[in-house]
Each structure stands twice: as C-alpha cells, then as structure tokens.
Design a protein around this motif. Structure first.
Motif, PDB file in Angstrom:
ATOM      1  N   ASP A  19      40.773 -20.478 -29.110  1.00 30.16           N
ATOM      2  CA  ASP A  19      40.983 -21.777 -29.747  1.00 30.16           C
ATOM      3  C   ASP A  19      39.680 -22.330 -30.333  1.00 30.16           C
ATOM      4  N   GLN A  39      40.876 -30.449 -27.714  1.00 30.99           N
ATOM      5  CA  GLN A  39      41.189 -29.593 -28.860  1.00 30.99           C
ATOM      6  C   GLN A  39      41.337 -28.120 -28.489  1.00 30.99           C
ATOM      7  N   TRP A  40      40.620 -27.673 -27.466  1.00 32.45           N
ATOM      8  CA  TRP A  40      40.554 -26.232 -27.231  1.00 32.45           C
ATOM      9  C   TRP A  40      40.764 -25.785 -25.781  1.00 32.45           C
ATOM     10  N   ARG A  88      39.442 -20.495 -33.555  1.00 30.01           N
ATOM     11  CA  ARG A  88      40.400 -21.013 -34.531  1.00 30.01           C
ATOM     12  C   ARG A  88      39.922 -22.337 -35.139  1.00 30.01           C
ATOM     13  N   GLN A 117      41.915 -17.609 -23.856  1.00 32.30           N
ATOM     14  CA  GLN A 117      42.661 -18.569 -24.688  1.00 32.30           C
ATOM     15  C   GLN A 117      41.745 -19.660 -25.220  1.00 32.30           C
ATOM     16  N   PRO A 165      42.279 -24.557 -22.541  1.00 36.10           N
ATOM     17  CA  PRO A 165      43.612 -24.012 -22.260  1.00 36.10           C
ATOM     18  C   PRO A 165      44.400 -24.853 -21.266  1.00 36.10           C
ATOM     19  N   LYS A 185      46.960 -27.451 -22.576  1.00 36.91           N
ATOM     20  CA  LYS A 185      48.300 -26.976 -22.924  1.00 36.91           C
ATOM     21  C   LYS A 185      49.187 -26.865 -21.682  1.00 36.91           C
TER      22      LYS A 185
END
Length: 176
Positions: A168, A54-55, A171, A164, A57, A60
């Motif tokens: 996240d 989920q978070w 967020r 990052q 970096p 990604k």
C-alpha cells in the motif's frame, strides 16, 4: 481405559510444554520492498501516525477502531493508541527515534488480546532513484507465546500484514 486416556493427555501436555521451553525467546519479523519513490515521501507516511490510515493493513481489519494521538504531530515523541475489535485489539505506539528519510524506531505495547512489548523499525535506503523500505518487528516471547508458537507461525502471520502495508505504501507513493 479412562486412565490410559488421562495418562496420554498428560504425556502430550508435558511434551508440548517441554518443546515450548526450548523454543527461542527472541523473535524478529522482517519484510522489505523496493518502491519507485524518494525516501522522504515514504518517510513522511510512516513518521506521522495520522498518515497510517492510508496504508496500515490493520486499518482494513477494523476501520471502526478508536484512535487517539498525543505529543508531537510526527517524529520522536509522537504517540498513537487504539482500541479495536478482537483482531486488532488494544495498544499504543510511540516513536522513539526519527532520522529524516533514513530511520524510524517505534515502541509498540499491546494490551489486548495478549499483552506484549515489541520494537518496530522502518528503514529507508535510496537505490538508483528508488527506495528500499524495510519494516521489522522484534521482541521477546513469554512462555505462553512460545507455546502458541508451536501451533501458529508468527513470521508468516505478521509478515503477511507487513507485505500488505508495504504494497500500500508503494501504491500510494508510486501513483503520485
């Protein structure tokens, strides 16, 4: 003329090697962020490697990386290994210490693209209904890493990923 060029290159190489020899062997990268969420909520997302999707970096950077989990689902002894693209590489992590809503320590072993072992720490400190999350990584540079450090800034490069990841986490937890 060719001899002069070779001598200049040899002198330049000697200077680089000499500078690298005097660079510190220990390194530490640290980033912190205050998040409007309780420590327990943030701790749960870090203490279980399956939640990192989920978070983290690096998820990604290579969403197609192969992942494997072993040991307990979360906490001390939980293990995670990955094989990814050239940017993510290959390695594994194990949670070596886990204190609910306070601290998580992880040993990370990089196999590719460059072998190395580092210690990671997440700390969670309650502050007026919010949590200060600190993510750090430390270890020792071998000689080749010290040479590379003359040309690349590990703190800036890795610290950007930490920023990052913390953003996240913020967020995810602040949206409820």
């Amino acid at each position: 003329m060719l001899l002069n060029i070779l001598i200049a290159l040899a002198v330049l190489a000697a200077i680089v090697l000499l500078l690298a020899a005097f660079r510190p062997t220990d390194f530490r990268v640290v980033r912190s962020l205050t998040i409007a969420a309780p420590p327990a909520a943030l701790f749960a997302l870090v203490n279980d490697f399956r939640e990192w999707r989920q978070w983290s970096p690096w998820e990604k950077v290579d969403p197609n990386m192969q992942r494997a989990y072993d040991g307990p689902a979360a906490g001390t002894g939980a293990r995670y290994s990955w094989v990814g693209n050239n940017q993510v590489g290959q390695g594994n992590m194990v949670i070596t210490e886990s204190h609910p809503a306070e601290l998580i320590r992880i040993k990370i072993t990089f196999l590719k693209p460059m072998a190395g072992v580092c210690d990671i720490e997440f700390s969670f400190k309650a502050e007026d209904g919010r949590t200060l999350v600190t993510w750090s990584m430390g270890g020792c540079h071998n000689f080749m890493a010290r040479v590379m450090g003359l040309f690349m800034n590990l703190d800036k490069m890795t610290g950007g990923y930490f920023e990052q990841g913390l953003a996240d986490l913020k967020r995810i937890t602040e949206k409820g």
